[in-house]
Design an enzyme around this catalytic site. Structure first.
Site, PDB file in Angstrom:
ATOM      1  N   CYS A 217       1.523  -0.260 -11.555  1.00 29.04           N
ATOM      2  CA  CYS A 217       0.727   0.953 -11.967  1.00 29.04           C
ATOM      3  C   CYS A 217       1.530   2.078 -11.994  1.00 29.04           C
ATOM      4  CB  CYS A 217      -0.296   1.165 -11.217  1.00 29.04           C
ATOM      5  SG  CYS A 217      -0.028   2.011  -9.444  1.00 29.04           S
TER       6      CYS A 217
ATOM      7  N   CYS B  46       0.360  -1.181  -2.704  1.00 28.71           N
ATOM      8  CA  CYS B  46       0.258   0.040  -3.296  1.00 28.71           C
ATOM      9  C   CYS B  46      -1.245   0.706  -3.044  1.00 28.71           C
ATOM     10  CB  CYS B  46       0.592  -0.257  -4.713  1.00 28.71           C
ATOM     11  SG  CYS B  46       0.315   1.200  -5.762  1.00 28.71           S
TER      12      CYS B  46
ATOM     13  N   CYS C 208      12.591   4.294   1.718  1.00 31.03           N
ATOM     14  CA  CYS C 208      11.916   5.384   2.578  1.00 31.03           C
ATOM     15  C   CYS C 208      10.546   5.849   1.703  1.00 31.03           C
ATOM     16  CB  CYS C 208      12.752   6.745   2.512  1.00 31.03           C
ATOM     17  SG  CYS C 208      12.146   8.022   3.428  1.00 31.03           S
TER      18      CYS C 208
ATOM     19  N   CYS D  18       5.956   1.700  -8.217  1.00 29.24           N
ATOM     20  CA  CYS D  18       5.048   0.576  -8.275  1.00 29.24           C
ATOM     21  C   CYS D  18       5.361   0.006  -9.576  1.00 29.24           C
ATOM     22  CB  CYS D  18       3.776   0.620  -7.791  1.00 29.24           C
ATOM     23  SG  CYS D  18       2.625  -0.593  -8.090  1.00 29.24           S
TER      24      CYS D  18
ATOM     25  N   CYS E 218      -3.068   0.206  -6.672  1.00 26.78           N
ATOM     26  CA  CYS E 218      -3.578  -0.976  -7.640  1.00 26.78           C
ATOM     27  C   CYS E 218      -3.527  -2.207  -6.802  1.00 26.78           C
ATOM     28  CB  CYS E 218      -2.415  -1.104  -8.772  1.00 26.78           C
ATOM     29  SG  CYS E 218      -0.827  -1.473  -8.091  1.00 26.78           S
TER      30      CYS E 218
HETATM   31 ZN   LIG Z   1       0.430   0.385  -7.818  1.00 26.66          ZN
END
Ligand SMILES: [Zn+2]
Length: 170
Positions: free
Chosen positions: A137, A89, A157, A134, A92
């Site tokens: 976060c 991510c 996707c 995610c 984070c």
């Molecule tokens: Zn994240």
């Protein structure tokens, strides 16, 4: 100019300014609420205000991850990334996908058939689609569809701009 017209003109100006203020200035959005029962790897959690995210993220990443944007298909270099490594991510650095689960979906977006661990991401309804976020976060990452390859039949996707790639040398 008749006083009535002057009054109407001033009223229209004030209304216009208030509208501008309302659209651009005075709207701190409440932080996204993670649904109950959702966990993250190691119970890690990163929470920031929109203003804080705006400060640390590139503009495109902010728009996609924090305002649920979608990047232009084919715009991310990661769509054609074929090296061995980990996709995390961008907000984070939570590890999300392994290159082993990446496949060419011919959609113009980086696509995977499974997250690196089941609780790296979570799903939420988004109209008739399923949004992927995610778990650490709450960044908006993309959507998941049921037309992916075996073994899961899923197609995650993703927006490449929401991801960072770290190569793992064999
Ligand atoms: Zn994240």
């Amino acid at each position: 100019m008749k006083p009535t017209y002057l009054f109407l003109l001033i009223a229209a100006l004030v209304a216009g300014l208030l509208w501008l203020y309302g659209s651009y200035v005075a709207k701190p959005r409440p932080p996204h609420k993670r649904p109950p029962g959702v966990t993250s790897p190691g119970d890690r959690r990163v929470e920031k205000t929109d203003a804080e995210w705006k400060k640390i993220l590139p503009r495109s990443a902010y728009t996609i991850t924090r305002e649920q944007g979608t990047e232009w298909p084919g715009s991310s270099e990661l769509t054609n990334e074929h090296r061995q490594g980990i996709y995390s991510c961008i907000c984070c650095h939570n590890p999300l996908f392994r290159s082993e689960t990446k496949f060419d979906s011919h959609t113009g977006w980086p696509s995977f058939y499974a997250p690196i661990v089941s609780n790296a991401v979570y799903n939420e309804a988004d109209g008739n689609r399923t949004e992927v976020r995610c778990s650490v976060c709450d960044a908006h990452l993309g959507h998941v569809f049921n037309d992916g390859p075996e073994p899961t039949g899923l197609r995650y996707c993703m927006n490449g701009v929401a991801l960072t790639f770290e190569e793992l040398k064999p």
